[in-house]
Design a protein around this motif. Structure first.
Motif, PDB file in Angstrom:
ATOM      1  N   SER A  16       0.828  -1.211   0.000  1.00  0.00           N
ATOM      2  CA  SER A  16       0.000   0.000   0.000  1.00  0.00           C
ATOM      3  C   SER A  16       0.863   1.262   0.000  1.00  0.00           C
ATOM      4  O   SER A  16       0.407   2.329  -0.406  1.00  0.00           O
ATOM      5  CB  SER A  16      -0.930   0.005   1.204  1.00  0.00           C
ATOM      6  OG  SER A  16      -0.164  -0.032   2.403  1.00  0.00           O
ATOM      7  N   ALA A  17       2.104   1.159   0.446  1.00  0.00           N
ATOM      8  CA  ALA A  17       2.993   2.320   0.505  1.00  0.00           C
ATOM      9  C   ALA A  17       3.930   2.420  -0.691  1.00  0.00           C
ATOM     10  O   ALA A  17       4.625   3.408  -0.847  1.00  0.00           O
ATOM     11  CB  ALA A  17       3.819   2.267   1.790  1.00  0.00           C
ATOM     12  N   GLY A  18       3.980   1.404  -1.515  1.00  0.00           N
ATOM     13  CA  GLY A  18       4.893   1.430  -2.659  1.00  0.00           C
ATOM     14  C   GLY A  18       5.168   0.039  -3.173  1.00  0.00           C
ATOM     15  O   GLY A  18       4.267  -0.778  -3.282  1.00  0.00           O
ATOM     16  N   VAL A  19       6.432  -0.233  -3.432  1.00  0.00           N
ATOM     17  CA  VAL A  19       6.834  -1.534  -3.943  1.00  0.00           C
ATOM     18  C   VAL A  19       8.160  -1.936  -3.292  1.00  0.00           C
ATOM     19  O   VAL A  19       9.005  -1.092  -3.014  1.00  0.00           O
ATOM     20  CB  VAL A  19       6.958  -1.516  -5.489  1.00  0.00           C
ATOM     21  CG1 VAL A  19       8.059  -0.601  -5.952  1.00  0.00           C
ATOM     22  CG2 VAL A  19       7.152  -2.905  -6.047  1.00  0.00           C
ATOM     23  N   VAL A  20       8.309  -3.214  -3.026  1.00  0.00           N
ATOM     24  CA  VAL A  20       9.544  -3.744  -2.466  1.00  0.00           C
ATOM     25  C   VAL A  20      10.201  -4.614  -3.534  1.00  0.00           C
ATOM     26  O   VAL A  20       9.572  -5.519  -4.073  1.00  0.00           O
ATOM     27  CB  VAL A  20       9.272  -4.599  -1.199  1.00  0.00           C
ATOM     28  CG1 VAL A  20      10.557  -5.198  -0.670  1.00  0.00           C
ATOM     29  CG2 VAL A  20       8.574  -3.776  -0.136  1.00  0.00           C
ATOM     30  N   LEU A  21      11.457  -4.305  -3.849  1.00  0.00           N
ATOM     31  CA  LEU A  21      12.212  -5.086  -4.821  1.00  0.00           C
ATOM     32  C   LEU A  21      13.278  -5.884  -4.079  1.00  0.00           C
ATOM     33  O   LEU A  21      13.966  -5.354  -3.206  1.00  0.00           O
ATOM     34  CB  LEU A  21      12.878  -4.172  -5.855  1.00  0.00           C
ATOM     35  CG  LEU A  21      11.941  -3.351  -6.738  1.00  0.00           C
ATOM     36  CD1 LEU A  21      12.745  -2.387  -7.595  1.00  0.00           C
ATOM     37  CD2 LEU A  21      11.084  -4.246  -7.596  1.00  0.00           C
ATOM     38  N   GLY A  22      13.402  -7.155  -4.425  1.00  0.00           N
ATOM     39  CA  GLY A  22      14.406  -8.008  -3.803  1.00  0.00           C
ATOM     40  C   GLY A  22      15.103  -8.862  -4.840  1.00  0.00           C
ATOM     41  O   GLY A  22      14.561  -9.151  -5.899  1.00  0.00           O
ATOM     42  N   VAL A  23      16.324  -9.270  -4.509  1.00  0.00           N
ATOM     43  CA  VAL A  23      17.114 -10.062  -5.440  1.00  0.00           C
ATOM     44  C   VAL A  23      18.034 -11.009  -4.675  1.00  0.00           C
ATOM     45  O   VAL A  23      18.506 -10.688  -3.591  1.00  0.00           O
ATOM     46  CB  VAL A  23      17.923  -9.148  -6.394  1.00  0.00           C
ATOM     47  CG1 VAL A  23      18.959  -8.341  -5.646  1.00  0.00           C
ATOM     48  CG2 VAL A  23      18.576  -9.929  -7.498  1.00  0.00           C
ATOM     49  N   GLU A  24      18.239 -12.175  -5.238  1.00  0.00           N
ATOM     50  CA  GLU A  24      19.181 -13.147  -4.690  1.00  0.00           C
ATOM     51  C   GLU A  24      20.561 -12.826  -5.266  1.00  0.00           C
ATOM     52  O   GLU A  24      20.723 -12.694  -6.475  1.00  0.00           O
ATOM     53  CB  GLU A  24      18.757 -14.552  -5.109  1.00  0.00           C
ATOM     54  CG  GLU A  24      19.761 -15.621  -4.785  1.00  0.00           C
ATOM     55  CD  GLU A  24      19.475 -16.933  -5.498  1.00  0.00           C
ATOM     56  OE1 GLU A  24      19.953 -17.958  -4.995  1.00  0.00           O
ATOM     57  OE2 GLU A  24      18.788 -16.935  -6.534  1.00  0.00           O
ATOM     58  N   LYS A  25      21.555 -12.714  -4.383  1.00  0.00           N
ATOM     59  CA  LYS A  25      22.922 -12.458  -4.838  1.00  0.00           C
ATOM     60  C   LYS A  25      23.746 -13.711  -4.595  1.00  0.00           C
ATOM     61  O   LYS A  25      23.813 -14.216  -3.491  1.00  0.00           O
ATOM     62  CB  LYS A  25      23.523 -11.276  -4.075  1.00  0.00           C
ATOM     63  CG  LYS A  25      22.908  -9.950  -4.464  1.00  0.00           C
ATOM     64  CD  LYS A  25      23.348  -8.828  -3.587  1.00  0.00           C
ATOM     65  CE  LYS A  25      24.735  -8.374  -3.887  1.00  0.00           C
ATOM     66  NZ  LYS A  25      25.110  -7.140  -3.176  1.00  0.00           N
ATOM     67  N   ARG A  26      24.354 -14.210  -5.675  1.00  0.00           N
ATOM     68  CA  ARG A  26      25.210 -15.387  -5.593  1.00  0.00           C
ATOM     69  C   ARG A  26      26.578 -15.062  -6.168  1.00  0.00           C
ATOM     70  O   ARG A  26      26.686 -14.297  -7.118  1.00  0.00           O
ATOM     71  CB  ARG A  26      24.616 -16.545  -6.400  1.00  0.00           C
ATOM     72  CG  ARG A  26      23.325 -17.075  -5.839  1.00  0.00           C
ATOM     73  CD  ARG A  26      22.832 -18.224  -6.678  1.00  0.00           C
ATOM     74  NE  ARG A  26      22.197 -17.679  -7.883  1.00  0.00           N
ATOM     75  CZ  ARG A  26      21.981 -18.369  -8.988  1.00  0.00           C
ATOM     76  NH1 ARG A  26      22.366 -19.613  -9.074  1.00  0.00           N
ATOM     77  NH2 ARG A  26      21.375 -17.816 -10.015  1.00  0.00           N
ATOM     78  N   VAL A  27      27.586 -15.660  -5.628  1.00  0.00           N
ATOM     79  CA  VAL A  27      28.928 -15.519  -6.196  1.00  0.00           C
ATOM     80  C   VAL A  27      29.042 -16.511  -7.345  1.00  0.00           C
ATOM     81  O   VAL A  27      28.917 -17.713  -7.161  1.00  0.00           O
ATOM     82  CB  VAL A  27      30.016 -15.796  -5.136  1.00  0.00           C
ATOM     83  CG1 VAL A  27      31.394 -15.738  -5.774  1.00  0.00           C
ATOM     84  CG2 VAL A  27      29.914 -14.804  -4.001  1.00  0.00           C
ATOM     85  N   GLN A  28      29.226 -15.988  -8.564  1.00  0.00           N
ATOM     86  CA  GLN A  28      29.282 -16.823  -9.749  1.00  0.00           C
ATOM     87  C   GLN A  28      30.693 -17.314 -10.049  1.00  0.00           C
ATOM     88  O   GLN A  28      30.885 -18.416 -10.537  1.00  0.00           O
ATOM     89  CB  GLN A  28      28.759 -16.050 -10.975  1.00  0.00           C
ATOM     90  CG  GLN A  28      27.442 -15.369 -10.773  1.00  0.00           C
ATOM     91  CD  GLN A  28      26.300 -16.331 -10.530  1.00  0.00           C
ATOM     92  OE1 GLN A  28      26.459 -17.534 -10.584  1.00  0.00           O
ATOM     93  NE2 GLN A  28      25.142 -15.804 -10.221  1.00  0.00           N
ATOM     94  N   LEU A  29      31.655 -16.472  -9.767  1.00  0.00           N
ATOM     95  CA  LEU A  29      33.040 -16.776 -10.093  1.00  0.00           C
ATOM     96  C   LEU A  29      33.868 -16.772  -8.813  1.00  0.00           C
ATOM     97  O   LEU A  29      33.585 -16.012  -7.887  1.00  0.00           O
ATOM     98  CB  LEU A  29      33.578 -15.739 -11.086  1.00  0.00           C
ATOM     99  CG  LEU A  29      32.777 -15.605 -12.392  1.00  0.00           C
ATOM    100  CD1 LEU A  29      33.231 -14.394 -13.173  1.00  0.00           C
ATOM    101  CD2 LEU A  29      32.910 -16.861 -13.226  1.00  0.00           C
ATOM    102  N   PRO A  30      34.921 -17.575  -8.743  1.00  0.00           N
ATOM    103  CA  PRO A  30      35.689 -17.679  -7.502  1.00  0.00           C
ATOM    104  C   PRO A  30      36.331 -16.367  -7.049  1.00  0.00           C
ATOM    105  O   PRO A  30      36.509 -16.156  -5.867  1.00  0.00           O
ATOM    106  CB  PRO A  30      36.764 -18.721  -7.819  1.00  0.00           C
ATOM    107  CG  PRO A  30      36.584 -19.136  -9.214  1.00  0.00           C
ATOM    108  CD  PRO A  30      35.398 -18.463  -9.780  1.00  0.00           C
TER     109      PRO A  30
END
Length: 127
Positions: A16-30
Motif C-alpha cells: 500500500s505504501a509502494g513496492v519492495v524489490l528483492g534479489v538473490e545475490k550469488r557468487v558466480q566466479l571464484p
C-alpha cells in the motif's frame, strides 16, 4: 546458454505504501566479491529496477532508461510513469541491437538480461 548460469531470482512485491524489490545475490566466479555486485538499481527517485543475467547488458539498458526518464522530466515537467519504462526498453530491443551516438558503433548480439522494474507514480497511493 552460458548466460543463464549468471541469472538470479528477483522479486517485486506491491504494498500500500509502494513496492519492495528483492534479489538473490550469488557468487558466480571464484574471484568475485559478493558485496561489489549491484543487482538493484535506481532509475529515478520514484523508480527502481532489479536485474538478472549479464550485468553489463543490464547497465546499458538501465542507463538508457535513466536518460529517457530525465529527458521526459525536462520535456514534460513531470516524472515518467512507471508503466512507461518497459516501452523504453522495447525501443532498443528489436533484433537485440542498440544504436549508439556513433553510426559505426552497434551491438551485434541480443541482450542476455531480465529486468523487473517497480515504482510509485505521484498521487497513486494518496487518498
Amino acid at each position: 546458454m552460458e548466460a543463464v548460469k549468471f541469472g538470479s531470482t528477483t522479486v517485486g512485491i506491491p504494498t500500500s505504501a509502494g513496492v519492495v524489490l528483492g534479489v538473490e545475490k550469488r557468487v558466480q566466479l571464484p574471484l568475485s566479491e559478493l558485496s561489489s555486485t549491484e543487482k538493484i538499481m535506481e532509475i529515478d527517485t520514484h523508480l527502481g529496477c532489479t536485474m538478472s543475467g549479464l550485468t553489463a547488458d543490464a547497465r546499458t539498458m538501465i542507463d538508457h532508461a535513466r536518460v529517457t526518464s530525465q529527458n521526459h522530466a525536462f520535456t514534460y515537467d513531470e516524472k515518467i510513469k512507471v508503466d512507461r519504462v518497459p516501452f523504453i526498453w522495447f525501443a532498443i530491443l528489436p533484433c537485440g541491437l542498440v544504436r549508439v551516438h556513433d553510426e559505426d558503433a552497434m551491438m551485434s548480439r541480443p541482450f542476455r538480461v531480465a529486468l523487473l522494474n517497480g515504482g510509485v507514480d505521484k498521487g497513486e497511493n494518496e487518498g
